[in-house]
Every structure is written in C-alpha cells, then in structure tokens.
Scaffold this motif. Structure first.
Motif, short mmCIF file in Angstrom:
data_model
loop_
_atom_site.label_atom_id
_atom_site.label_comp_id
_atom_site.label_asym_id
_atom_site.label_seq_id
_atom_site.Cartn_x
_atom_site.Cartn_y
_atom_site.Cartn_z
N ARG A 35 0.83 -1.21 0.00
CA ARG A 35 0.00 0.00 0.00
C ARG A 35 0.86 1.26 0.00
O ARG A 35 0.57 2.21 -0.70
CB ARG A 35 -0.96 0.00 1.18
N HIS A 36 1.92 1.26 0.81
CA HIS A 36 2.78 2.44 0.86
C HIS A 36 3.55 2.62 -0.43
O HIS A 36 3.66 3.74 -0.95
CB HIS A 36 3.75 2.38 2.04
N ALA A 37 4.08 1.53 -0.97
CA ALA A 37 4.91 1.60 -2.18
C ALA A 37 4.08 1.68 -3.46
O ALA A 37 4.62 1.97 -4.52
CB ALA A 37 5.83 0.38 -2.24
N SER A 38 2.80 1.37 -3.36
CA SER A 38 1.92 1.33 -4.53
C SER A 38 2.44 0.37 -5.60
O SER A 38 2.45 0.68 -6.78
CB SER A 38 1.73 2.72 -5.13
N LEU A 63 -3.80 -8.60 14.01
CA LEU A 63 -2.50 -8.05 13.62
C LEU A 63 -2.67 -6.61 13.17
O LEU A 63 -3.60 -6.28 12.43
CB LEU A 63 -1.88 -8.87 12.48
N ASP A 64 -1.75 -5.76 13.62
CA ASP A 64 -1.72 -4.36 13.23
C ASP A 64 -0.35 -4.08 12.63
O ASP A 64 0.66 -4.25 13.32
CB ASP A 64 -1.97 -3.47 14.46
N ALA A 65 -0.33 -3.67 11.36
CA ALA A 65 0.94 -3.40 10.67
C ALA A 65 0.95 -1.96 10.18
O ALA A 65 -0.04 -1.49 9.62
CB ALA A 65 1.12 -4.36 9.49
N ARG A 66 2.08 -1.28 10.39
CA ARG A 66 2.19 0.11 9.94
C ARG A 66 3.63 0.44 9.57
O ARG A 66 4.58 -0.07 10.18
CB ARG A 66 1.67 1.07 10.99
N VAL A 67 3.76 1.29 8.56
CA VAL A 67 5.08 1.74 8.12
C VAL A 67 5.60 2.72 9.16
O VAL A 67 4.93 3.70 9.49
CB VAL A 67 5.00 2.42 6.73
N VAL A 68 6.81 2.46 9.67
CA VAL A 68 7.38 3.35 10.69
C VAL A 68 8.65 4.04 10.23
O VAL A 68 9.10 5.00 10.86
CB VAL A 68 7.64 2.60 12.02
N ARG A 69 9.24 3.56 9.13
CA ARG A 69 10.48 4.16 8.64
C ARG A 69 10.57 3.90 7.14
O ARG A 69 10.19 2.83 6.67
CB ARG A 69 11.67 3.54 9.36
N VAL A 70 11.10 4.87 6.41
CA VAL A 70 11.26 4.72 4.96
C VAL A 70 12.66 5.15 4.57
O VAL A 70 13.14 6.20 5.01
CB VAL A 70 10.21 5.57 4.21
N GLY A 71 13.31 4.33 3.74
CA GLY A 71 14.59 4.70 3.14
C GLY A 71 14.34 5.07 1.68
O GLY A 71 13.22 5.40 1.31
N ARG A 72 15.38 4.97 0.86
CA ARG A 72 15.20 5.30 -0.55
C ARG A 72 14.35 4.25 -1.26
O ARG A 72 13.42 4.58 -1.99
CB ARG A 72 16.56 5.44 -1.24
N THR A 73 14.65 2.96 -1.03
CA THR A 73 13.92 1.88 -1.68
C THR A 73 13.29 0.91 -0.67
O THR A 73 12.61 -0.03 -1.07
CB THR A 73 14.84 1.06 -2.61
N SER A 74 13.53 1.14 0.59
CA SER A 74 13.06 0.20 1.61
C SER A 74 12.10 0.85 2.60
O SER A 74 12.06 2.07 2.73
CB SER A 74 14.25 -0.39 2.38
N MET A 75 11.35 -0.01 3.27
CA MET A 75 10.39 0.42 4.29
C MET A 75 10.50 -0.51 5.48
O MET A 75 10.63 -1.73 5.29
CB MET A 75 8.96 0.33 3.75
N THR A 76 10.42 0.04 6.68
CA THR A 76 10.35 -0.78 7.88
C THR A 76 8.92 -0.77 8.37
O THR A 76 8.32 0.31 8.53
CB THR A 76 11.29 -0.25 8.98
N ILE A 77 8.39 -1.96 8.57
CA ILE A 77 7.01 -2.12 9.00
C ILE A 77 7.01 -2.70 10.41
O ILE A 77 7.65 -3.73 10.66
CB ILE A 77 6.24 -3.10 8.08
N GLN A 78 6.30 -2.05 11.33
CA GLN A 78 6.13 -2.61 12.68
C GLN A 78 4.84 -3.41 12.68
O GLN A 78 3.80 -2.93 12.21
CB GLN A 78 6.05 -1.50 13.73
N VAL A 79 4.92 -4.62 13.20
CA VAL A 79 3.73 -5.47 13.31
C VAL A 79 3.52 -5.83 14.77
O VAL A 79 4.43 -6.35 15.43
CB VAL A 79 3.87 -6.76 12.46
#
Length: 131
Positions: A35-38, A63-79
């Motif tokens: 969803r974040h990266a489309s 389960l609750d998942a959310r994007v907490v950090r974004v780099g140039r091509t990567s995303m960190t998701i907290q679950v």
C-alpha cells in the motif's frame, strides 16, 4: 488482519507455532508495504521479533501493521500481534516485530518509495517517523 487459532496451527503445548505467527506477521507487513509503495515489494529482513505471551487454541489473532520508517527503496514495518478472546474482544499484546521490505520495479530491481508522511507522536509512541 484477524485469524483464528486452530489445533493445526499449534504445537503439543496447545500454543501457536512461532513460524505460523511469523507467517501471519509477514503477510500483514506485506500489505502495509504494498500500500505504501503502490506496487510490488519483497521481504528483505525480519528484525527484533519478541514473543511476549502465548497464543492458544481458540484465541483470535489480531494483527496491526504500519510503516514506521522509509529509506530510498526500503520500508520498515512494525507489526503488533494481539491475542484476542473472541467472546469478550479483550486483547493482549502477544508478539511484536519489525520487517524490512524493498520495493521492486517491473524488472525486479529496487525502486524508490514515497516519503513517510509524519504523524502525531501520540499515534506512534516511541517511534520517530521523520524522514
């Protein structure tokens, strides 16, 4: 996401297999990442998964998942995984973890992802959401 825990999902103690829980976490994280990266993403890393309390047969798993950090091509998701008593709806935090995903273009190469839109600190306690 919401899943029910059946005997096939558990070990001989009657508690959920860790691998089954990790699989659910990866699925929930991938939805947030797509969803974040489309677009297409792949799991690059699982980090800091902590099992706090057992999840038993008959529990529901929320389960609750959310994007907490974004780099140039990567995303960190907290679950966060909650053990839920179905009849009462009472929830208890059972497992937490962080998953890193990389966005891919049509050729399967890493591609840029959108910046993270900052949210109020109260929405994500202890998480710095600034790019």
């Amino acid at each position: 996401m919401l899943e029910l825990v059946f005997p096939k999902d558990t070990n001989y103690h009657g508690t959920a297999f860790g691998g089954w829980v990790l699989s659910l976490m990866d699925k929930a994280a991938s939805v947030a990442a797509v969803r974040h990266a489309s677009g297409n993403v792949v799991t690059a890393r699982m980090d800091g998964v902590d099992f706090h309390v057992p999840i038993r047969v008959g529990d529901a798993v929320a389960l609750d998942a959310r994007v907490v950090r974004v780099g140039r091509t990567s995303m960190t998701i907290q679950v966060d995984v909650y053990r839920e008593h179905i009849a009462s709806g009472e929830q208890e935090l059972a497992t937490t973890g962080f998953f890193v995903f990389v966005a891919l273009d049509e050729q399967g190469r890493p591609r840029a992802v959108p910046a993270l839109i900052p949210v109020e600190d109260a929405d994500l306690p202890g998480v710095d959401t600034r790019p």
